[in-house]
Design an enzyme around this catalytic site. Structure first.
Site, PDB file in Angstrom:
ATOM      1  CG  ASP A  33      -2.199   0.822   0.978  1.00 58.24           C
ATOM      2  OD1 ASP A  33      -3.248   0.219   0.728  1.00 58.24           O
ATOM      3  OD2 ASP A  33      -2.121   2.063   1.015  1.00 58.24           O
ATOM      4  CE  LYS A  38      -5.712   0.022   4.203  1.00 56.10           C
ATOM      5  NZ  LYS A  38      -6.468   0.210   2.939  1.00 56.10           N
ATOM      6  CB  THR A  89     -11.323   0.171 -11.093  1.00 51.80           C
ATOM      7  OG1 THR A  89     -12.206  -0.783 -10.485  1.00 51.80           O
ATOM      8  CG2 THR A  89      -9.966  -0.462 -11.291  1.00 51.80           C
ATOM      9  CD  GLU A 149     -14.287  -8.268  -6.204  1.00 52.75           C
ATOM     10  OE1 GLU A 149     -14.965  -8.995  -5.442  1.00 52.75           O
ATOM     11  OE2 GLU A 149     -14.642  -7.147  -6.582  1.00 52.75           O
ATOM     12  CG  LEU A 151     -14.157 -11.176  -2.694  1.00 53.09           C
ATOM     13  CD1 LEU A 151     -12.911 -10.536  -2.080  1.00 53.09           C
ATOM     14  CD2 LEU A 151     -14.281 -12.630  -2.287  1.00 53.09           C
ATOM     15  N   GLY A 255     -27.018  -0.063  -3.896  1.00 59.89           N
ATOM     16  CA  GLY A 255     -25.867   0.830  -3.893  1.00 59.89           C
ATOM     17  C   GLY A 255     -24.621   0.073  -3.520  1.00 59.89           C
ATOM     18  CB  CYS A 258     -19.710  -3.690  -6.554  1.00 64.18           C
ATOM     19  SG  CYS A 258     -18.201  -4.203  -5.709  1.00 64.18           S
TER      20      CYS A 258
END
Length: 433
Positions: A33, A38, A89, A149, A151, A255, A258
């Site tokens: 990262d 973090k 993205t 993915e 998820l 909402g 994704c």
């Protein structure tokens, strides 16, 4: 397949879950990262994402020496056999996916990748991205693989370790098989295909789910106009194996991180090849209409006008089990209420930070203080367990608008309140002696 050396670039929902779960499968994983704070927190086993099972997997991976966190991608990829791109993205200015973060990572690590390495897109990316990355890399000795993915926030770990399917696509079949082998211990059905098809699978799946949600919300509106009960209608539909029971719960709209961006991106992709995807356009329009119907329902419960009305909101996250506010329909409804002059007090079990235009409180009973209307916007089970007699005693009005059909109407009525759901007959409060 034995232990593989993996680098995961990005430690958001997708990246952190991917890294921690691959480490749990026995691979040696380095997560990257750009945020030094973090990285330090994650290296100490401190996970800020609300995701069941994820903190435990991170701690276990660190303790076993299979998981580490670093700043800077170049060093992390130097010895990697596979590099997963898990960077954001988001929706760009024109509605398509913004790939600047993906392209920045490719530019950073391109000449540092070892020969034979696979660059794997895990982030949701438009069709053609794998081909574009291959062109940017301009390296015949590095394969580009699409491995989308699937998820769900709130169950990401369970989804990763118990997937419905693994989808892998590449122009290099050997690289695709190698990536698929990373998941072999999961025993999931595997779809090996070309990169464009793998990239489209993710959009096609998410947009179908959005269509299903928009459809059930439209059916709920039809139920209200015809005097039918959407609970009975969806139960009858759900028994049909061709339809299934999931994604048949009406609500204030869909909402999250994704569905809004993926529907928008697929519409842009369709436009780029001259296809008018009217069905998907209608899905998006119906979602906006559902929010407006919820606002109208709240306004009607308040007597017709929202200006100066005190509204108590239960729920702000886009769904229960997460603290994610990105494109939350609950937050969208709250913002419109504030814009119409309502005085809004909100509570969410996972949201504590202040939000513009409204008071966010830690005690759910405080949202009922002098409220003209109380509105359930997120399906947290805690709300169904509230003492609704105590809520009623604090309210100035007498109506609960339950946009998730979460509450037991009889419990609400017994507390001396009226209950209004979505697609179900309104239940008016019991007359007092």
């Amino acid at each position: 397949m034995g232990t593989a050396r993996i680098a995961v670039v990005g430690t958001g929902y997708v990246g952190l879950t991917t890294g921690a779960c691959l480490a749990a499968l026995g691979h040696r994983v380095t997560c990257v990262d750009v945020d030094e704070v973090k990285v330090a927190r994650l290296s100490a086993g401190r996970v800020d994402i609300l995701e069941p099972g994820l903190p435990e997997l991170v701690v276990e991976g660190l303790a076993a020496g299979r998981l580490s966190f670093v700043v800077g991608a170049r060093a992390a990829v130097a010895n990697a056999e596979g590099v997963f791109l898990c960077v954001p993205t988001p929706m760009g200015a024109g509605g398509g996916a913004d790939l600047r973060a993906v392209e920045a990572v490719v530019a950073e690590v391109g000449d540092a990748l070892p020969a034979g390495c696979a660059v794997i897109t895990k982030s949701t990316v438009p069709v053609g991205t794998a081909e574009r990355i291959a062109g940017l890399l301009d390296r015949d000795d590095v394969a580009v693989v699409a491995n989308p993915e699937f998820l769900r926030e709130g169950s990401a770990v369970a989804d990763f370790l118990g997937p419905d399917r693994i989808v892998v696509g590449s122009a290099d079949p050997a690289a695709a098989r190698w990536v698929a082998g990373l998941y072999r211990d999961l025993g999931a059905p595997t779809v090996l295909t070309d990169a464009a098809s793998a990239e489209l699978v993710k959009y096609a799946a998410n947009c179908f789910l959005a269509m299903k949600l928009s459809y059930v919300n439209a059916v709920a509106e039809l139920c209200e106009r015809l005097g039918a009960d959407v609970a009975a209608v969806t139960e009858g539909m759900g028994h049909d194996r061709r339809i299934g029971r999931t994604f048949l719960a009406p609500g204030p709209g869909w909402g999250g991180s994704c569905l809004p961006k993926d529907t928008s991106a697929l519409l842009r992709i369709a436009e780029s090849v001259g296809f008018d995807f009217g069905l998907l356009s209608a899905t998006v329009a119906e979602n906006i209409a559902q929010r407006d119907r919820v606002i109208a329902k709240i306004a009607a419960a308040a007597g017709g006008s929202l200006a100066g009305t005190r509204i108590g909101l239960l729920g702000l996250a886009f769904k229960a089990g997460t603290n994610d506010l990105r494109d939350s329909p609950a937050l969208s409804v709250a913002s419109v209420l504030c814009a119409h002059g309502a005085v809004v007090t909100a509570h969410d079990p996972a949201v504590a930070e202040p939000l513009p235009g409204m008071a966010v409180v830690g005690d759910p009973y405080r949202v009922a203080e002098r409220a003209d209307v109380v509105v359930v916007l997120t399906e947290w089970p805690e709300f169904a367990a509230l003492d609704w007699a105590a809520m009623a005693a604090r309210m100035a009005g007498d109506t609960v608008v339950d946009t998730r059909n979460l509450l037991d109407p009889d419990t609400v009525l017994a507390a001396g309140l009226s209950w209004t759901g979505v697609g179900r007959p309104r239940q008016r409060r019991l007359a007092t002696a």
